[in-house]
Design an enzyme around this catalytic site. Sequence first.
Site, PDB file in Angstrom:
ATOM      1  N   GLY A   1       0.834  -1.183   0.000  1.00 23.24           N
ATOM      2  CA  GLY A   1       0.000   0.000   0.000  1.00 23.24           C
ATOM      3  C   GLY A   1       0.871   1.236   0.000  1.00 23.24           C
ATOM      4  O   GLY A   1       2.095   1.161   0.193  1.00 23.24           O
ATOM      5  N   TYR A   2       0.229   2.367  -0.191  1.00 22.69           N
ATOM      6  CA  TYR A   2       0.961   3.635  -0.339  1.00 22.69           C
ATOM      7  C   TYR A   2       0.522   4.634   0.717  1.00 22.69           C
ATOM      8  O   TYR A   2      -0.671   4.910   0.868  1.00 22.69           O
ATOM      9  CB  TYR A   2       0.744   4.204  -1.751  1.00 22.69           C
ATOM     10  CG  TYR A   2       1.404   3.321  -2.773  1.00 22.69           C
ATOM     11  CD1 TYR A   2       2.719   3.540  -3.152  1.00 22.69           C
ATOM     12  CD2 TYR A   2       0.737   2.232  -3.308  1.00 22.69           C
ATOM     13  CE1 TYR A   2       3.340   2.701  -4.055  1.00 22.69           C
ATOM     14  CE2 TYR A   2       1.355   1.392  -4.214  1.00 22.69           C
ATOM     15  CZ  TYR A   2       2.658   1.627  -4.578  1.00 22.69           C
ATOM     16  OH  TYR A   2       3.276   0.789  -5.460  1.00 22.69           O
ATOM     17  N   LEU A   3       1.506   5.181   1.422  1.00 24.93           N
ATOM     18  CA  LEU A   3       1.260   6.272   2.361  1.00 24.93           C
ATOM     19  C   LEU A   3       1.237   7.599   1.618  1.00 24.93           C
ATOM     20  O   LEU A   3       0.593   8.546   2.050  1.00 24.93           O
ATOM     21  CB  LEU A   3       2.331   6.295   3.455  1.00 24.93           C
ATOM     22  CG  LEU A   3       2.333   5.077   4.384  1.00 24.93           C
ATOM     23  CD1 LEU A   3       3.583   5.076   5.257  1.00 24.93           C
ATOM     24  CD2 LEU A   3       1.073   5.052   5.232  1.00 24.93           C
TER      25      LEU A   3
END
Length: 153
Positions: A28-30
């Site tokens: 996932g991407y912050l």
Amino acid sequence: MPVEIERKFLVASDAWREGASGTMMKQGYLARDPDRTVRIRIAGENAFVTIKGRRSGLARDEFEYAIPLSDAEELLRLCLPPLIEKTRFIVLHAGNRWEVDEFYGDNAGLIVAELELPSEDAAFEKPSWLGAEVSDDPRYFNSRLAQHQFKDW
């Protein structure tokens, strides 16, 4: 400064599968904007945080660090939805280490092969199972696939 130089291709046949070994990944991407991405990835029992800068041609700055698996599990809960799920297969061909990603969920049906190179003009032998190059097509960036899933194309 660490730099990633990567060529990316669609896969034209299943011939790559013979002898390939795979690892399940969830990521996932912050942050995911053109100037930077901050990715959390769990690969099997290992976990990483990766920071990537803006692309310039085929190259971009990349910093990757191992983190505890428990931290990665918590950080994935903070990531922008949705998460990417895929199996990464390692395929050796003509002295090169290809990474072939088979995506699941809303990106199911997409299979992409990547090759990291020492320079943008480095020569390499293309396997027979390789399809069209998509290195310059941002739709195939994992950070973009998290926003615009393959099923919606």
